[in-house]
Scaffold this motif. Structure first.
Motif, PDB file in Angstrom:
ATOM      1  N   ARG A  74       7.570   6.303  -3.197  1.00 25.87           N
ATOM      2  CA  ARG A  74       7.416   6.913  -2.607  1.00 25.87           C
ATOM      3  C   ARG A  74       7.774   7.063  -1.127  1.00 25.87           C
ATOM      4  O   ARG A  74       8.610   8.027  -0.403  1.00 25.87           O
ATOM      5  N   LEU A  75       7.402   6.256  -0.021  1.00 26.82           N
ATOM      6  CA  LEU A  75       8.026   5.754   0.808  1.00 26.82           C
ATOM      7  C   LEU A  75       9.201   5.922   1.318  1.00 26.82           C
ATOM      8  O   LEU A  75       9.363   6.824   2.114  1.00 26.82           O
ATOM      9  N   LEU A  76      10.163   4.487   0.583  1.00 25.98           N
ATOM     10  CA  LEU A  76      11.597   4.858   0.680  1.00 25.98           C
ATOM     11  C   LEU A  76      12.152   6.108   0.286  1.00 25.98           C
ATOM     12  O   LEU A  76      13.271   6.536   1.149  1.00 25.98           O
ATOM     13  N   GLU A  77      11.369   7.461  -0.154  1.00 20.16           N
ATOM     14  CA  GLU A  77      12.415   8.212  -1.285  1.00 20.16           C
ATOM     15  C   GLU A  77      11.824   9.158   0.474  1.00 20.16           C
ATOM     16  O   GLU A  77      13.056  10.427   1.270  1.00 20.16           O
ATOM     17  N   MET A  78      11.483   9.442   1.038  1.00 19.33           N
ATOM     18  CA  MET A  78      10.713  10.101   2.388  1.00 19.33           C
ATOM     19  C   MET A  78      11.754   9.770   2.942  1.00 19.33           C
ATOM     20  O   MET A  78      11.690  10.830   3.830  1.00 19.33           O
ATOM     21  N   ILE A  79      12.145   8.085   3.914  1.00 20.97           N
ATOM     22  CA  ILE A  79      12.518   7.785   4.707  1.00 20.97           C
ATOM     23  C   ILE A  79      14.068   8.666   4.872  1.00 20.97           C
ATOM     24  O   ILE A  79      14.715   9.362   5.804  1.00 20.97           O
ATOM     25  N   VAL A  80      14.605   8.534   3.567  1.00 24.69           N
ATOM     26  CA  VAL A  80      15.907   9.441   2.991  1.00 24.69           C
ATOM     27  C   VAL A  80      15.941  10.683   3.850  1.00 24.69           C
ATOM     28  O   VAL A  80      16.788  10.718   3.923  1.00 24.69           O
ATOM     29  N   ASP A  81      14.758  11.307   2.548  1.00 24.23           N
ATOM     30  CA  ASP A  81      15.096  12.555   3.080  1.00 24.23           C
ATOM     31  C   ASP A  81      14.136  13.109   4.420  1.00 24.23           C
ATOM     32  O   ASP A  81      15.178  14.501   4.650  1.00 24.23           O
ATOM     33  N   GLU A  82      13.326  12.664   4.683  1.00 21.79           N
ATOM     34  CA  GLU A  82      13.819  12.873   6.948  1.00 21.79           C
ATOM     35  C   GLU A  82      14.117  12.820   7.355  1.00 21.79           C
ATOM     36  O   GLU A  82      15.068  13.936   7.732  1.00 21.79           O
ATOM     37  N   ALA A  83      15.573  11.198   7.257  1.00 18.11           N
ATOM     38  CA  ALA A  83      16.707  11.507   7.817  1.00 18.11           C
ATOM     39  C   ALA A  83      17.544  12.735   7.598  1.00 18.11           C
ATOM     40  O   ALA A  83      18.267  13.001   8.787  1.00 18.11           O
ATOM     41  N   ARG A  84      17.784  13.011   6.904  1.00 22.47           N
ATOM     42  CA  ARG A  84      18.629  13.815   6.212  1.00 22.47           C
ATOM     43  C   ARG A  84      18.503  15.384   6.342  1.00 22.47           C
ATOM     44  O   ARG A  84      19.264  16.107   7.077  1.00 22.47           O
ATOM     45  N   VAL A  85      16.933  15.516   6.245  1.00 22.21           N
ATOM     46  CA  VAL A  85      16.602  16.581   7.124  1.00 22.21           C
ATOM     47  C   VAL A  85      16.796  16.622   8.073  1.00 22.21           C
ATOM     48  O   VAL A  85      17.461  18.037   9.296  1.00 22.21           O
ATOM     49  N   LEU A  86      16.850  16.350   9.170  1.00 22.68           N
ATOM     50  CA  LEU A  86      17.101  15.729  10.465  1.00 22.68           C
ATOM     51  C   LEU A  86      18.127  15.788  10.954  1.00 22.68           C
ATOM     52  O   LEU A  86      19.008  16.329  11.874  1.00 22.68           O
ATOM     53  N   THR A  87      19.385  15.325  10.622  1.00 22.11           N
ATOM     54  CA  THR A  87      20.874  15.162  10.568  1.00 22.11           C
ATOM     55  C   THR A  87      21.415  16.164   9.790  1.00 22.11           C
ATOM     56  O   THR A  87      22.888  16.649   9.787  1.00 22.11           O
ATOM     57  N   ARG A  88      20.690  17.281   9.241  1.00 25.02           N
ATOM     58  CA  ARG A  88      21.388  17.574   7.856  1.00 25.02           C
ATOM     59  C   ARG A  88      22.415  16.914   7.384  1.00 25.02           C
ATOM     60  O   ARG A  88      23.514  17.966   7.014  1.00 25.02           O
ATOM     61  N   ALA A  89      22.589  16.082   6.776  1.00 24.71           N
ATOM     62  CA  ALA A  89      23.459  15.665   5.998  1.00 24.71           C
ATOM     63  C   ALA A  89      23.237  15.591   4.607  1.00 24.71           C
ATOM     64  O   ALA A  89      22.319  15.809   4.017  1.00 24.71           O
ATOM     65  N   ASP A  90      23.873  15.623   4.251  1.00 24.31           N
ATOM     66  CA  ASP A  90      24.916  15.857   2.522  1.00 24.31           C
ATOM     67  C   ASP A  90      23.884  14.656   1.790  1.00 24.31           C
ATOM     68  O   ASP A  90      24.237  15.275   0.350  1.00 24.31           O
ATOM     69  N   ALA A  91      24.273  13.886   1.995  1.00 25.62           N
ATOM     70  CA  ALA A  91      23.723  12.155   1.093  1.00 25.62           C
ATOM     71  C   ALA A  91      23.324  11.241   1.973  1.00 25.62           C
ATOM     72  O   ALA A  91      23.314  11.403   2.804  1.00 25.62           O
ATOM     73  N   GLY A  92      22.623  10.739   1.747  1.00 24.67           N
ATOM     74  CA  GLY A  92      22.124   9.383   2.307  1.00 24.67           C
ATOM     75  C   GLY A  92      21.413   8.066   1.261  1.00 24.67           C
ATOM     76  O   GLY A  92      21.264   8.492   0.378  1.00 24.67           O
ATOM     77  N   THR A  93      21.913   6.706   1.284  1.00 27.27           N
ATOM     78  CA  THR A  93      21.394   5.798   0.458  1.00 27.27           C
ATOM     79  C   THR A  93      20.431   4.924   1.835  1.00 27.27           C
ATOM     80  O   THR A  93      21.057   4.796   2.973  1.00 27.27           O
ATOM     81  N   LEU A  94      19.699   4.109   1.118  1.00 24.98           N
ATOM     82  CA  LEU A  94      18.597   3.150   1.720  1.00 24.98           C
ATOM     83  C   LEU A  94      18.300   1.531   0.819  1.00 24.98           C
ATOM     84  O   LEU A  94      18.187   2.215  -0.449  1.00 24.98           O
ATOM     85  N   TYR A  95      19.261   1.168   1.395  1.00 28.26           N
ATOM     86  CA  TYR A  95      19.818  -1.044   0.582  1.00 28.26           C
ATOM     87  C   TYR A  95      18.425  -1.400   1.391  1.00 28.26           C
ATOM     88  O   TYR A  95      17.153  -0.930   2.689  1.00 28.26           O
TER      89      TYR A  95
END
Length: 576
Positions: A74-95
């Motif tokens: 859930r933490l990993l998912e939250m990181i991508v979710d919040e980063a995309r909201v702040l940047t209005r990014a259409d896609a995101g990947t976390l490695y």
């Protein structure tokens, strides 16, 4: 001074400067334009600082949320979710960097346009291969933008991946060609822990403006996401440490369980199978929408608590002697004393033969009729035949296949009362301890030995109570030690019954009994037919030894058959 105060001060100063400039213009047209510009800039400044206030507040909220999340997925998912909201990014990947520090493993993959959510709590597994940080040997793989970031820690902001130089974007272009997607702007940041080691890489793709058009990630956004990445790295490090401790705990527990099972070759795998059945029942309880357990739902912590209890339910057996745990015959201690009894009966046979020889020699010396010698031989032959029958009977009593009736016990006692002489001493055919063990009506254990084995439940509770389980796992000792309690209060170690028994202990009781009944590796019984095991469970329900609702759920839901197909021999499942 507060941020709002600073905003007001800067707005007043700007307004004063602009209004001063108005007086320099003679034409009212210019004055009107400048005044309008002044108002617009004042409003823009307030909007700008106000939005920064909102961002700071939002980052604070995100930081609190990240620090409070201990579930790694859930933490990993939250990181991508919040980063995309702040940047209005259409896609995101976390490695996430693997333990060897050689690869970037996909953890989260999201793309709104393509309606893709993989990894985390999505339930969709990422099957893409990891990105190597090193191409061959120890040569850094700097052609890939994510691996470059993972190696150097540099933040990379690319306006258009189709026009960028220095990196190989063959992969995104192939993806675009296959899907019709258009990869354009990209922002890649490293996640560093407290020791400045790179533990992950966040890659954001295609920033969108208010009209949904793809734009470049602005420098202000880069700083904001950099702040988020720092908070995320701290939270990720904490989550990984917690997960590491949890993995270590389970490894230690499973090692102990394996050691207990290995102590007895006849119960090898018992603990793991009990864990399997226990969690099958618990998961089924959580799926029910009607009936007895419709309102019952184990939380994740409660499921983990039950699972740990199942793994540790027999830990007390580590103090039980092997010859008691493994007692496969009634005369067995460190070795099977049936061999001693056999040797004794053969000695008695030799004594009888010697007596026969002595009597025959004496008769012949006295010149008796040959018929008298024949009579002596017949009499001793009968005695030797009876001795052999008694020896075989005692051997049969040693094997716990046949229930010891009063008649069989009486015969054992009669045989034991007979005596023989050796070296001038008189001995009984069987010792008192041998008689006591041979007369066990069912199974192989004497009352004393059964008490020793039953003590493992109390020892389990004592051992586990010494461990500093966190509050959410505080009932592990209670559940682990309660799997031999019975609803009628006749169980052990505490004789609990009725409502005193928690549901978790009732589930473990059914799991433990069913596994023992159907086990195919017990030395004292043949593998039991599945149908017979179900009948015995029914008898135990009637006797108030196990919970009827738990047992019914296990049988009627078909869980017992799922387990049987996975663990038992086909011959046990076949209808009789």
């Amino acid at each position: 001074m507060s941020r709002k105060g600073a905003t007001d001060l800067r707005a007043r100063e700007l307004k004063k400067v602009l209004e001063g400039a108005v007086s320099g213009f003679q034409g009212t047209e210019y004055q009107s334009v400048v005044r309008s510009l002044c108002s617009e800039m004042e409003a823009a400044l307030e909007r700008d600082l106000g939005s920064k206030d909102d961002l700071v507040e939002r980052l604070t909220e995100i930081g609190l949320a990240l620090s409070g999340e201990t579930r790694l997925e859930r933490l990993l998912e939250m990181i991508v979710d919040e980063a995309r909201v702040l940047t209005r990014a259409d896609a995101g990947t976390l490695y996430v960097v693997d333990r060897e520090g050689r690869k970037l493993e996909f953890s989260i993959l999201q793309n709104d346009t393509m309606q893709v959510r993989m990894g985390g709590t999505s339930g969709n597994e990422i099957t893409l291969p990891p990105v190597p940080l090193y191409s061959s040997g120890n040569t850094p793989n700097k052609s890939n933008v994510s691996s470059y970031c993972g190696l150097t820690g540099e933040t990379i902001n690319i306006a258009d991946v189709y026009e960028a130089e220095g990196f190989d974007f063959t992969g995104p272009r192939k993806y675009d060609a296959a899907t019709g997607y258009r990869s354009k702007s990209m922002l890649v940041l490293a996640l560093k822990n407290h020791e400045q080691d790179i533990i992950g890489v966040l890659q954001l793709l295609n920033a969108l403006d208010e009209d949904g058009e793809i734009i470049e990630f602005s420098p202000d956004v880069v700083d904001i996401v950099g702040s988020l990445a720092s908070q995320a790295a701290i939270a990720l490090t904490n989550a990984q440490l917690i997960q590491g401790l949890k993995d270590l705990l389970y490894s230690v527990i499973q090692s102990i369980a394996a050691a207990i099972d290995a102590k007895s070759p006849y119960t090898n795998g018992h603990i793991e199978r009990v864990v399997t059945i226990t969690m099958m029942i618990a998961d089924k309880v959580n799926c029910l929408k009607e009936g007895k357990y419709a309102e019952t739902c184990f939380t994740e912590d409660e499921l983990e608590e039950l699972k740990l209890a199942a793994w540790m339910h027999d830990v007390g057996k580590i103090s039980i002697p092997e010859h008691v745990v493994d007692k496969s015959t009634k005369l067995e201690t460190i070795f099977d004393r049936a061999e001693l009894v056999d040797a004794r009966f053969r000695l008695i046979a030799e004594i009888i033969k010697n007596r026969q020889l002595e009597e025959t020699v004496a008769a012949l010396s006295n010149g008796v009729d040959p018929s008298k010698v024949m009579e002596i031989e017949m009499r001793y032959a009968v005695e030797l035949e009876q001795l052999e029958e008694d020896r075989l009977f005692i051997n049969s009593c040693n094997i716990p296949k046949e229930f010891m009736t009063d008649e069989r016990i009486e015969r054992v006692t009669d045989i034991a009362s007979r005596t023989y002489e050796s070296n001038g001493e008189t001995f009984n055919w069987l010792t008192d301890d041998e008689v006591k063990n041979l007369c066990i009506r069912k199974g192989t254990l004497t009352d004393k030995e059964r008490t020793v084995i039953e003590s493992h439940a109390a020892i389990t509770h004592e051992m586990l109570s010494r461990l500093p389980f966190p509050k959410r796992l505080s009932r592990v000792p209670e559940y682990a030690a309660g799997h031999h309690e019975k609803l009628d209060g006749s169980g052990y170690p505490n004789g609990l019954g009725g409502e005193e028994l928690p549901l978790q202990a009732r589930i473990m009781a059914v799991a433990d009994i069913f596994e023992a009944l159907t086990a195919k590796d017990r030395p004292y019984k043949k593998p039991m037919k599945l149908s017979q095991a179900i009948k015995i469970l029914g008898f135990m329900v009637k006797d108030k030894h196990i919970d009827e609702d738990v047992c019914s759920l296990f049988i009627e839901s078909g869980l017992y058959m799922d387990y049987a197909k996975a663990e038992l021999d086909p011959s046990q499942i076949e209808e009789e």
